[in-house]
Each structure stands twice: as structure tokens, then as C-alpha cells.
Write an enzyme that holds these catalytic residues in place. Structure first.
Site, PDB file in Angstrom:
ATOM      1  N   LYS A   1       9.921  -4.697  -5.254  1.00 47.32           N
ATOM      2  CA  LYS A   1      10.428  -4.453  -4.114  1.00 47.32           C
ATOM      3  C   LYS A   1      11.486  -5.315  -3.897  1.00 47.32           C
ATOM      4  O   LYS A   1      12.680  -4.947  -3.647  1.00 47.32           O
ATOM      5  CB  LYS A   1       9.570  -4.628  -3.020  1.00 47.32           C
ATOM      6  CG  LYS A   1       8.527  -3.523  -2.696  1.00 47.32           C
ATOM      7  CD  LYS A   1       7.473  -3.948  -1.525  1.00 47.32           C
ATOM      8  CE  LYS A   1       6.497  -2.885  -1.341  1.00 47.32           C
ATOM      9  NZ  LYS A   1       5.549  -3.215   0.067  1.00 47.32           N
TER      10      LYS A   1
ATOM     11  N   LYS B   1       3.546   0.542  10.257  1.00 45.60           N
ATOM     12  CA  LYS B   1       2.780  -0.662  10.874  1.00 45.60           C
ATOM     13  C   LYS B   1       3.831  -1.921  11.275  1.00 45.60           C
ATOM     14  O   LYS B   1       4.288  -1.884  12.607  1.00 45.60           O
ATOM     15  CB  LYS B   1       1.832  -1.543  10.138  1.00 45.60           C
ATOM     16  CG  LYS B   1       1.167  -2.808  10.909  1.00 45.60           C
ATOM     17  CD  LYS B   1       0.229  -3.495   9.969  1.00 45.60           C
ATOM     18  CE  LYS B   1      -0.848  -2.660   9.605  1.00 45.60           C
ATOM     19  NZ  LYS B   1      -1.856  -3.584   8.937  1.00 45.60           N
TER      20      LYS B   1
ATOM     21  N   GLU C   1      -5.038  -0.513  -6.556  1.00 47.91           N
ATOM     22  CA  GLU C   1      -4.318  -1.345  -5.704  1.00 47.91           C
ATOM     23  C   GLU C   1      -5.250  -2.556  -5.335  1.00 47.91           C
ATOM     24  O   GLU C   1      -4.657  -3.604  -5.188  1.00 47.91           O
ATOM     25  CB  GLU C   1      -3.524  -0.832  -4.606  1.00 47.91           C
ATOM     26  CG  GLU C   1      -2.589  -1.689  -3.836  1.00 47.91           C
ATOM     27  CD  GLU C   1      -1.650  -0.827  -2.909  1.00 47.91           C
ATOM     28  OE1 GLU C   1      -0.481  -0.676  -2.995  1.00 47.91           O
ATOM     29  OE2 GLU C   1      -2.170  -0.280  -1.668  1.00 47.91           O
TER      30      GLU C   1
ATOM     31  N   GLU D   1      11.425   2.744   2.393  1.00 48.86           N
ATOM     32  CA  GLU D   1      11.435   4.114   2.287  1.00 48.86           C
ATOM     33  C   GLU D   1      11.015   5.144   3.430  1.00 48.86           C
ATOM     34  O   GLU D   1      11.842   6.056   3.586  1.00 48.86           O
ATOM     35  CB  GLU D   1      10.328   4.489   1.099  1.00 48.86           C
ATOM     36  CG  GLU D   1      10.595   3.801  -0.360  1.00 48.86           C
ATOM     37  CD  GLU D   1       9.707   2.570  -0.313  1.00 48.86           C
ATOM     38  OE1 GLU D   1       9.050   2.469  -1.494  1.00 48.86           O
ATOM     39  OE2 GLU D   1       9.346   1.840   0.693  1.00 48.86           O
TER      40      GLU D   1
ATOM     41  N   GLY E   1      -3.573  -0.788   4.677  1.00 44.51           N
ATOM     42  CA  GLY E   1      -2.814   0.649   4.536  1.00 44.51           C
ATOM     43  C   GLY E   1      -3.733   1.687   4.033  1.00 44.51           C
ATOM     44  O   GLY E   1      -3.831   2.801   4.212  1.00 44.51           O
ATOM     45  N   ARG E   2      -4.497   1.281   2.932  1.00 43.09           N
ATOM     46  CA  ARG E   2      -5.084   2.099   1.969  1.00 43.09           C
ATOM     47  C   ARG E   2      -6.392   2.535   2.725  1.00 43.09           C
ATOM     48  O   ARG E   2      -7.119   3.420   2.090  1.00 43.09           O
ATOM     49  CB  ARG E   2      -5.377   1.766   0.719  1.00 43.09           C
ATOM     50  CG  ARG E   2      -5.932   0.243   0.517  1.00 43.09           C
ATOM     51  CD  ARG E   2      -5.714  -0.057  -1.035  1.00 43.09           C
ATOM     52  NE  ARG E   2      -6.027  -1.568  -1.174  1.00 43.09           N
ATOM     53  CZ  ARG E   2      -5.186  -2.514  -1.035  1.00 43.09           C
ATOM     54  NH1 ARG E   2      -3.971  -2.319  -0.813  1.00 43.09           N
ATOM     55  NH2 ARG E   2      -5.572  -3.561  -1.508  1.00 43.09           N
TER      56      ARG E   2
END
Length: 599
Positions: free
Chosen positions: A541, A226, A384, A232, A296-297
């Protein structure tokens, strides 16, 4: 935040108490104390109860008779949903209100599967359907041109190999749908001569395994990010770009082609960061949009999933997936009876198993190898979303929320962890099966076809978990030797539920995914948490970024000189020790050194 609208009313107007202090939760706890004195054998002997706990819709049947529940439980479930204001929260979510409070966003992935002419979803008062179908149209036009050979690789060869670069929801959901459907006759025919692969992991071996047998001239990479900043994903995208240039540019030197043309012809993206994709070398016409109200999921319903899946299967298949999801949206919203609303039942039963019966784990057990990537995706969707320790009002929770989700297709799981399920820790189990197989085999001389062998276990396992077997029954059966009888006693009384679907199709797989998405939402609403953010991953992160910066210092040196370990303010002494060994061993004796010696 204190004055921000959460579920259609202000936080200061809400009762600021955690889910486990709700009066209906306490009533359910008392009810379960009484109910657990009855064994599932007894509960399952009541035909009237059983009839009420089976739901049939067009192409599936949902059986929750093997839960430790009775008619009174369902009444309390209704009261629980009312006390937690679940119906209001669902309405507000579908109405496009800000329900992701921490990030100030609506949650509207359902709009992505809405029919162009039937649905009108709005965000901030704006009808978003026009934009959704505009992007879908752009995706389908692009994929059709690629599939028909109208968009070719830079050397004029047809693009046949599609590699999606992305992680989390930009990978797991697409991989699930691809694996579920690739042996469906329509999908198998549509994808003949093509491949779809994924590079989620930043581990370089993932890149090597995916690309080692691919022809770069026939490969198209799809970068799913996005913001185009996911560490990664962007490193993998750069690695793939470098691979393309190394493999193709020698063949173009004679005609004076530019490296930029390689990227333009062999890379596309799904992103909102047009400036970053352009800087990377991907032209705007190869970039497809989506919106910040798509988590995202849940993004497989957007261009994130539409692009790779329409490339490999064609647009008609993806439209059927969307239609299946939309069917469940309608079922979820319009089925007023709790006893017949499959996602609502799954959600409230899941809450009951986790928070009232205290089952910390949930095993999802699909009896189809086609669904071998379903559980990894639902792990993310559930864990999550609902792995939170603070309420949406900011109240720390002293009791856990979502369960540990794991699973494996049957019968593989039976030879792995079912021993623990039957005689070890108690947990809730969810069986998913299909009437028809995508690969029917019936060998001459065998009692049953292969699919019947598989499904015999699907039907037997819930009963084995529920019934168990007593010492008296072992004695009556004269099980010998007698010394082995104590090891063969099964307590039973382990809750499960079963979902039997007619067949694996793009439509039914869309249904299945939407059912589990809505289930997770219902559980989150009952927990009173924000199921739409993932703040718990941020610290890791940040610490990884600190380590990355350290490793980047003087990376050509063979010792620790010049490395500022004091900058790792959050690293523990044992971690620093491991890190120093990693640096010294890695820089002085790289693995490839031994490989070269062996050659």
C-alpha cells in the site's frame, strides 16, 4: 508489548519458542512417520476407527475418516491443544480480552450474532449487546423503509438496485452469502424485482459493468469503510457519486433541486468516521456504526453485511444467518469432546495436514454452485489471518504457517485441477455437499436427477483420493491396451474430509461460515501467531501511494518532464522502466482514442 497481556498471561511468562518446537509437535511428527507406512485403504477398513471419526449434529454430518489418522492421533491432538493453551485462548477471546496484540484490540465478531436476551458479551468490562442490537435495529428500520417504498430516490422512484462499495471483507463475505442464498425460496421471493451488486475493484471497468444497465433514480449505493479512508473504496464512492449527479441532476433542474439531495437520497454508509461521511455528503441518519473489535474479514455479521443483505432479502433472513452462526458458537464452546467438536477438529486436522504432513495447499471443494463465492471468502479469512512469518511473541518463524487455500465448485473443478490432486502434488481436500438442491430437476428417461448426478461425484472423489488404483488391479481388470496402464495408476493415500449438510438455508449457511471462522482461529492459536492483523499488506500500500503521487504530478503532460522518479526510493530500476512506458503510452495514445476512431 513485553508486559502486555496476550492470552491471559504475560509474554515474559510464556515459553518463547515457535510452534514447531513444541514437544507434542515433535511427537506428532514421529507418530506420522509410523502411521504413513499404512495406506488409507488399511485405515478405512477398521470399522471401530471409522465410527469414532464421524460427527453428527442436528443438520449435518462431518466425516474425517479419510484422514491419515488413528486413535493415537486424536490423543496427541488433545495434548497439542493443551500444550498450545488453545482452550484458554478461546476462552479469553470470547471473554473480550485483547488477543489482537499488535493492534491492541479484542476480537469479538462472535458477539454480533449473539441473541439479545441470551448472550452477554463484554469488551473492556462493558456489555456490548445493547449497542449491537441498537445498530441492528437501525439497519432493519432503514432497510424496511426502503423495501416498503417509504424511503424513495430523490425523484420519487422506489430504490430497487443496491450496490455495495467495499473491498476485502467488506465485499467477499457479503457476496458469498448473497450468492449462496439468492435461489433459496424465501430469499428469491423477498428479492423479486431487486438487485444487489458489488464494486470492490478500483479498476474502472468494474464500475462500468456494475452500473451500465442501472437506472440511477432507482439505485442506492452502500459505502462500506470503517475509517472512510480506504483508497480504492473512497475513489469508487466518488465515482458513483459523480455518476448519480450526472444521471439524475438534469431531471431535477426544472424543480430546482440541489445536488446534495441526490447524495442524501442515494448513498448510505457503514463507517465509524461520521466527520468524513458527513463531508462526503452522507447524512448521519444514513450512516451505520460498527466497532474496532470487528475485523474486516469477519465484518459480515455487523452492519457491513446486515445492511445490503437486509435490503435485498429482508431482516428475517439476516436474523436466521446470525442464528446459524450463534449455534456454532455454542457448539464450539460447549462441546468438550474433541472427537465431536467440528470447528476444533477442522482446526487441528488442518494444522496436522499443513505442519506435520507438509501439505502446502488446501483445496475446498463445495459440490454446490450456490457456494461458488465461498472459497474466495475463505481464502481471505484463512490466508490473511494465518499467512504470518512471526509468532505473537515477535519470534521469526523458520517454517511456514497457513496453507494456500483454493477451490472451485464440483464438478467444475474435476475438469480443471483434479488431475493434479489425484496424480500430482499432494494436498488436503475438503468436500462440502448438500442433501437437497435448491433447484431440483429430474428429467424423464434419465437414470437419476441432476442433483444425484452431482452428488455421485461428491461421494466418489474422497474414496478415489484415498484408495487409488494399483497396477495389479489394472491387470486384473484387463485394462487395454496394456501400454496405458502405467498412466492409470493412482497412488491414493491422499487425505480429505467431508461435510454433508441437509440443505442450503440462511441458518445452515450461517453455520458453515462460523465453522470455518473458528477453524481458522484454532489453527492460528496452534501456530502461536496473531491471526487478527494483516501487516503484510502494508508495504505494498505504501509503495502504491508513492507511485500514485508520482502519477498525479503534471498528469496533463504528454512526456516525462517534471516527474520526480527519484522520489520512488523503494522502486527498482525495472519497475521504473515499466512505469515510464505506462506513462508515455497511456498519455500519448489513450485507449479511447482508438475507440473513437473506430466509431
Amino acid at each position: 508489548v513485553s508486559t502486555q497481556s496476550t492470552w491471559g498471561f504475560k509474554i515474559q511468562d510464556m515459553e518463547k519458542k515457535p510452534f514447531y518446537e513444541m514437544s507434542t509437535v515433535k511427537a506428532l511428527e514421529l507418530h506420522y512417520e509410523e502411521l504413513k507406512t499404512k495406506h488409507l485403504r488399511e485405515l478405512l477398513s477398521d470399522p471401530e476407527r471409522n465410527d469414532k471419526m464421524i460427527v453428527e449434529i442436528d443438520n449435518m454430518i462431518f466425516d474425517y475418516t479419510h484422514q491419515i489418522m488413528d486413535a493415537r492421533t486424536l490423543v496427541l491432538f488433545e495434548k497439542l491443544l493443551a500444550e498450545a493453551k488453545v482452550h484458554e485462548k478461546i476462552k479469553n477471546m470470547f471473554d473480550g480480552q485483547v488477543v489482537n496484540l499488535s493492534e491492541g484490540r479484542p476480537v469479538m465478531h462472535m458477539a454480533l450474532r449473539g441473541s439479545k436476551d441470551k448472550k452477554h458479551y463484554t469488551v473492556g468490562g462493558k456489555d456490548v449487546m445493547k449497542d449491537i442490537h441498537r445498530v441492528l435495529g437501525e439497519v432493519f428500520t432503514f432497510s424496511k423503509k426502503v423495501r416498503e417504498g417509504k424511503l424513495l430516490g430523490v425523484t420519487g422512484r422506489q430504490l430497487r438496485n443496491f450496490v455495495a462499495i467495499g473491498i476485502g471483507g467488506s465485499y467477499l463475505s457479503i457476496d458469498f452469502l448473497y450468492e449462496a442464498l439468492r435461489h433459496h425460496p424465501e430469499c428469491k421471493l423477498a428479492s423479486k424485482g431487486m438487485t444487489l451488486r458489488f464494486i470492490p475493484n478500483v479498476d474502472p471497468i468494474d464500475f462500468v459493468r456494475v452500473t451500465e444497465d442501472l437506472n440511477a433514480e432507482e439505485t442506492l449505493f452502500i459505502v462500506n469503510s470503517k475509517t472512510f479512508t480506504t483508497a480504492e473504496t473512497i475513489l469508487n464512492a466518488k465515482t458513483c457519486r459523480n455518476w448519480l449527479i450526472e444521471k439524475i441532476s438534469p431531471k431535477m433542474a426544472a424543480v430546482g433541486e440541489m445536488k446534495e439531495k441526490i447524495v442524501k437520497s442515494h448513498m448510505c454508509a457503514v463507517s465509524t468516521a461520521y466527520d468524513k461521511t458527513s463531508e462526503f455528503g452522507i447524512p448521519k441518519e444514513n450512516v451505520f456504526d460498527f466497532w474496532d473489535w470487528v475485523g474486516g474479514r469477519y465484518s459480515v455479521w455487523s452492519a457491513i453485511g446486515a445492511l445490503p443483505l437486509s435490503l435485498i432479502f429482508g431482516e428475517d433472513v439476516f436474523k436466521q444467518i446470525l442464528a446459524g452462526g450463534e449455534y456454532i458458537d455454542d457448539h464450539f464452546l460447549n462441546t468438550k469432546s474433541l472427537e465431536k467438536n467440528i470447528p476444533m477438529l477442522l482446526g487441528v486436522i488442518g494444522f496436522y495436514n499443513t505442519c506435520i504432513q507438509k501439505h502446502e495447499s488446501r483445496a475446498i471443494l463445495p459440490y454446490s454452485q450456490c457456494l461458488h463465492k465461498f472459497v474466495p471468502h475463505i481464502q481471505q479469512v484463512s490466508m490473511e489471518s494465518n499467512g504470518k512469518d512471526v509468532s505473537i511473541e515477535g519470534i521469526p518463524l523458520s517454517q511456514p504457517t497457513g496453507p494456500i487455500v483454493f477451490g472451485e465448485p464440483g464438478t467444475n473443478g474435476q475438469h480443471s485441477f483434479y488431475q493434479l490432486i489425484h496424480q500430482g502434488r499432494k494436498m488436503s481436500c475438503e468436500f462440502i455437499g448438500f442433501v437437497h438442491s435448491l433447484a431440483p430437476i429430474d428429467l424423464i428417461g434419465e437414470l437419476v436427477p441432476n442433483h444425484d448426478e452431482l452428488m455421485s461425484n461428491f461421494f466418489a472423489q474422497p474414496d478415489a483420493l484415498a484408495r487409488g488404483i494399483t497396477m495389479a488391479e489394472l491387470v486384473q481388470a484387463d485394462v487395454k491396451p496394456a501400454t496405458v496402464r502405467p498412466y492409470k495408476v493412482f497412488e491414493g493415500n491422499r487425505p480429505s474430509l467431508s461435510l454433508l449438510i441437509d440443505s442450503i438455508t440462511p441458518f445452515s449457511i450461517g453455520q458453515l461460515l462460523a465453522i470455518y471462522e473458528h477453524r481458522v482461529a484454532v489453527e492460528g492459536f496452534l501456530f502461536g501467531i496473531n491471526s487478527w492483523d494483516q501487516m503484510g499488506v502494508e508495504l505494498g500500500k505504501k509503495l502504491a501511494s508513492d507511485v500514485r503521487n508520482l502519477l498525479g504530478e503534471n498528469k496533463e503532460k504528454k512526456d516525462l518532464a517534471g516527474l520526480h522518479f527519484e522520489k520512488l526510493k523503494n522502486a527498482t530500476a525495472p519497475t521504473i522502466k515499466l512505469l515510464k512506458r505506462y506513462i508515455l503510452k497511456g498519455r500519448k495514445q489513450p485507449f479511447y482514442y482508438f475507440y473513437i476512431l473506430q466509431q
